[in-house]
Design a protein around this motif. Structure first.
Motif, PDB file in Angstrom:
ATOM      1  N   ASN A 145      36.280   4.906 -34.219  1.00  0.00           N
ATOM      2  CA  ASN A 145      36.294   4.418 -35.596  1.00  0.00           C
ATOM      3  C   ASN A 145      37.727   4.160 -36.079  1.00  0.00           C
ATOM      4  O   ASN A 145      37.998   3.169 -36.745  1.00  0.00           O
ATOM      5  N   SER A 146      38.655   5.055 -35.760  1.00  0.00           N
ATOM      6  CA  SER A 146      40.059   4.870 -36.152  1.00  0.00           C
ATOM      7  C   SER A 146      40.629   3.605 -35.532  1.00  0.00           C
ATOM      8  O   SER A 146      41.330   2.840 -36.198  1.00  0.00           O
ATOM      9  N   ALA A 147      40.341   3.385 -34.256  1.00  0.00           N
ATOM     10  CA  ALA A 147      40.828   2.180 -33.574  1.00  0.00           C
ATOM     11  C   ALA A 147      40.249   0.932 -34.226  1.00  0.00           C
ATOM     12  O   ALA A 147      40.974  -0.038 -34.470  1.00  0.00           O
ATOM     13  N   LYS A 148      38.967   0.972 -34.526  1.00  0.00           N
ATOM     14  CA  LYS A 148      38.304  -0.183 -35.141  1.00  0.00           C
ATOM     15  C   LYS A 148      38.911  -0.518 -36.495  1.00  0.00           C
ATOM     16  O   LYS A 148      39.225  -1.679 -36.777  1.00  0.00           O
ATOM     17  N   VAL A 149      39.110   0.490 -37.331  1.00  0.00           N
ATOM     18  CA  VAL A 149      39.689   0.281 -38.661  1.00  0.00           C
ATOM     19  C   VAL A 149      41.113  -0.268 -38.535  1.00  0.00           C
ATOM     20  O   VAL A 149      41.500  -1.205 -39.237  1.00  0.00           O
ATOM     21  N   MET A 150      41.898   0.310 -37.643  1.00  0.00           N
ATOM     22  CA  MET A 150      43.283  -0.122 -37.466  1.00  0.00           C
ATOM     23  C   MET A 150      43.356  -1.558 -36.952  1.00  0.00           C
ATOM     24  O   MET A 150      44.157  -2.363 -37.445  1.00  0.00           O
ATOM     25  N   ILE A 151      42.538  -1.902 -35.985  1.00  0.00           N
ATOM     26  CA  ILE A 151      42.515  -3.253 -35.437  1.00  0.00           C
ATOM     27  C   ILE A 151      42.122  -4.256 -36.512  1.00  0.00           C
ATOM     28  O   ILE A 151      42.763  -5.287 -36.681  1.00  0.00           O
ATOM     29  N   ASN A 152      41.077  -3.950 -37.266  1.00  0.00           N
ATOM     30  CA  ASN A 152      40.649  -4.869 -38.330  1.00  0.00           C
ATOM     31  C   ASN A 152      41.716  -5.027 -39.399  1.00  0.00           C
ATOM     32  O   ASN A 152      41.940  -6.125 -39.894  1.00  0.00           O
ATOM     33  N   SER A 153      42.407  -3.952 -39.726  1.00  0.00           N
ATOM     34  CA  SER A 153      43.481  -4.008 -40.705  1.00  0.00           C
ATOM     35  C   SER A 153      44.628  -4.891 -40.212  1.00  0.00           C
ATOM     36  O   SER A 153      45.163  -5.727 -40.947  1.00  0.00           O
ATOM     37  N   LEU A 154      45.008  -4.723 -38.955  1.00  0.00           N
ATOM     38  CA  LEU A 154      46.100  -5.520 -38.383  1.00  0.00           C
ATOM     39  C   LEU A 154      45.715  -6.998 -38.296  1.00  0.00           C
ATOM     40  O   LEU A 154      46.543  -7.878 -38.545  1.00  0.00           O
ATOM     41  N   ILE A 155      44.465  -7.267 -37.978  1.00  0.00           N
ATOM     42  CA  ILE A 155      44.006  -8.662 -37.917  1.00  0.00           C
ATOM     43  C   ILE A 155      44.061  -9.295 -39.301  1.00  0.00           C
ATOM     44  O   ILE A 155      44.543 -10.416 -39.462  1.00  0.00           O
ATOM     45  N   ARG A 156      43.577  -8.565 -40.314  1.00  0.00           N
ATOM     46  CA  ARG A 156      43.623  -9.069 -41.684  1.00  0.00           C
ATOM     47  C   ARG A 156      45.036  -9.358 -42.146  1.00  0.00           C
ATOM     48  O   ARG A 156      45.300 -10.330 -42.837  1.00  0.00           O
TER      49      ARG A 156
END
Length: 58
Positions: free
Chosen positions: A45-56
């Motif tokens: 979940n942490s990886a998913k949130v971080m990846i989505n944040s960086l993409i945004r």
């Protein structure tokens, strides 16, 4: 609106450097969130949130 590297957390910088390392020489990156999380010692979940944040943020 992109974040400068100076405003990224250490873990976000580690994630970006990991992706850069894996995509060196124009290789495609096909790791899922679970494999990224395992490689960096994060929860999925942490990886998913971080990846989505960086993409945004670009």
């Amino acid at each position: 609106m992109s974040k400068s590297k100076a405003t990224l957390s250490i873990t976000e910088r580690l994630l970006l450097d990991f992706v850069k390392y894996k995509t060196n020489n124009n290789h495609k990156f096909f790791m899922g969130n679970d494999k990224i999380a395992m490689a960096l010692g994060l929860t999925v979940n942490s990886a998913k949130v971080m990846i989505n944040s960086l993409i945004r943020e670009g």
